[in-house]
Design a protein around this motif. Structure first.
Motif, mmCIF file in Angstrom:
data_model
loop_
_atom_site.group_PDB
_atom_site.id
_atom_site.type_symbol
_atom_site.label_atom_id
_atom_site.label_comp_id
_atom_site.label_asym_id
_atom_site.label_seq_id
_atom_site.Cartn_x
_atom_site.Cartn_y
_atom_site.Cartn_z
ATOM 1 N N GLU A 195 1.112 -1.215 0.241
ATOM 2 C CA GLU A 195 -0.028 0.029 -0.048
ATOM 3 C C GLU A 195 0.766 1.407 0.041
ATOM 4 O O GLU A 195 0.588 1.768 0.268
ATOM 5 N N ALA A 197 0.436 3.557 -1.365
ATOM 6 C CA ALA A 197 -0.002 5.409 -1.191
ATOM 7 C C ALA A 197 -0.883 5.577 -0.930
ATOM 8 O O ALA A 197 -2.008 6.180 -0.462
ATOM 9 N N SER A 205 0.370 11.462 -4.520
ATOM 10 C CA SER A 205 0.031 10.247 -5.550
ATOM 11 C C SER A 205 0.638 9.721 -6.914
ATOM 12 O O SER A 205 1.438 9.189 -7.802
ATOM 13 N N GLU A 227 -2.169 -2.538 -3.431
ATOM 14 C CA GLU A 227 -2.805 -0.998 -3.501
ATOM 15 C C GLU A 227 -4.063 -1.111 -3.334
ATOM 16 O O GLU A 227 -4.986 -2.208 -3.967
ATOM 17 N N HIS A 228 -5.190 -0.521 -2.497
ATOM 18 C CA HIS A 228 -6.227 0.011 -2.690
ATOM 19 C C HIS A 228 -6.834 1.209 -3.886
ATOM 20 O O HIS A 228 -7.786 1.496 -4.007
ATOM 21 N N ASP A 229 -6.162 2.427 -4.206
ATOM 22 C CA ASP A 229 -5.619 3.175 -4.634
ATOM 23 C C ASP A 229 -5.665 3.072 -6.218
ATOM 24 O O ASP A 229 -5.394 2.854 -6.799
ATOM 25 N N SER A 231 -6.629 4.635 -8.988
ATOM 26 C CA SER A 231 -5.942 5.068 -9.688
ATOM 27 C C SER A 231 -4.016 4.969 -10.098
ATOM 28 O O SER A 231 -3.587 5.050 -10.797
#
Ligand code: ATP
Length: 291
Positions: A195, A197, A205, A227-229, A231
């Motif tokens: 993770e 970001a 980011s 990663e959860h983001d 984008s």
């Protein structure tokens, strides 16, 4: 002896039928995937899907209940990671990692954090003797190399101006980049980021995305990230693997995965019996888009 010489190929990391049980909980269940050399591979999935557990198995924090994890180095050397202690995974197999929570030496300066990462290499060059440490022989050359490498990563991470500041004084996004730069100072073939970001604002980011792209391009290091983001995931990944309840539900390019009804259903958190319904709905919408 866990290192053997084989012909190098495109597959850097091969996770084969991995399972990890905690008491009665099957956190990872017969999970397999491959990460190609030179790729940014993302491991995604809802909370509790098992992503960190997979990282912990790859980096030797956990010994898997079953399965094989093979790392093929550029040199042709092959390592069976599930058989190695964590310090050998870092030092010999050349796998580096960062954690969900930042773990810097906050009282040391930015530059010192990058030098500490090279401590093992410097100690070996000293021959573990006082004469060695005083600058006789290989140590002096290695110390110079260590400073050059630290400088290189300071520039890449856009931290030159903060080199002499305590790491703990940096803004959050800069601390994240420093952690990654520190991992890069160990010269990894595979960089595992948990993770990276998390907690970053949109501008931070974007800077992180650029930094990760430059690592892949200039340092010849492949990246595996949780990663959860989305984008970040969709923007920079070459390959995305999706976990749900410890099992793989999708594996492909960002576009393939983004449009996969099972992935959409997993992220919406629908019950098993509703998945078919969601799949039908998503397919219907996709057909509409293509018309
Ligand atoms: N050391 C442990 N002992 C017992 N259960 C554990 C342990 N580590 C993880 N688990 C369990 O294994 C499952 C998977 O957890 P894991 O942290 O790998 O998921 P994750 O996908 O990384 O989640 P998140 O996105 O929330 O970080 C969870 O049910 C978790 O409670």
């Amino acid at each position: 002896m866990n290192a053997v010489t084989v012909t190098p190929d495109d597959v850097l990391l091969k996770v084969d039928h991995l399972s990890m049980k905690f008491g009665g909980l099957m956190a990872i269940n017969d999970f397999s995937f491959e990460a190609k050399r030179g790729d940014i591979t993302a491991l995604i999935g809802p909370n509790g899907a098992g992503k960190t557990t997979v990282f912990n198995c790859i980096t030797g924090f956990y010994k898997p209940t079953m399965g094989m994890i093979t790392l093929n180095q550029k040199s042709g050397k092959q390592f069976l990671l599930e058989r190695l202690p964590d310090f050998r995974i870092t030092r010999e197999a050349k796998v580096a990692r960062t954690f969900q929570n930042i773990r810097l030496f906050s009282g040391l300066t930015v530059l010192e954090n990058l030098l500490v990462a090279q401590h093992n290499k410097l100690m070996r060059a000293s021959g573990f003797t006082v004469l060695g440490l005083l600058g006789v022989g290989k140590y002096r050359a290695e110390a110079k190399n260590a400073i050059e490498l630290a400088r290189f990563w300071l520039e890449k991470a856009d931290l030159v101006d903060r080199a002499d500041d305590p790491a703990g004084d940096l803004p959050y996004g800069a601390q994240r980049r420093l952690e990654i730069a520190r991992a890069m100072c160990t010269g990894p073939e595979l960089l595992c980021l948990d993770e990276p970001a998390a907690g970053l604002n949109p501008r931070e980011s974007l800077v992180l995305n650029e930094f990760l792209r430059s690592i892949r391009k200039d340092a010849d290091t492949s990246i595996l990230l949780i990663e959860h983001d989305m984008s970040v995931v969709m923007e920079i990944s070459d390959h995305v693997v999706v976990l749900e309840y410890g099992q793989k539900i999708a594996d492909g390019t960002p576009d393939e995965v983004k449009n996969d009804p099972r992935v959409i259903a997993a992220y919406l958190g629908v019950e098993d019996e509703e998945v078919e319904e969601v799949i039908a709905e998503v397919e219907h919408l996709q057909e509409g888009e293509h018309r």
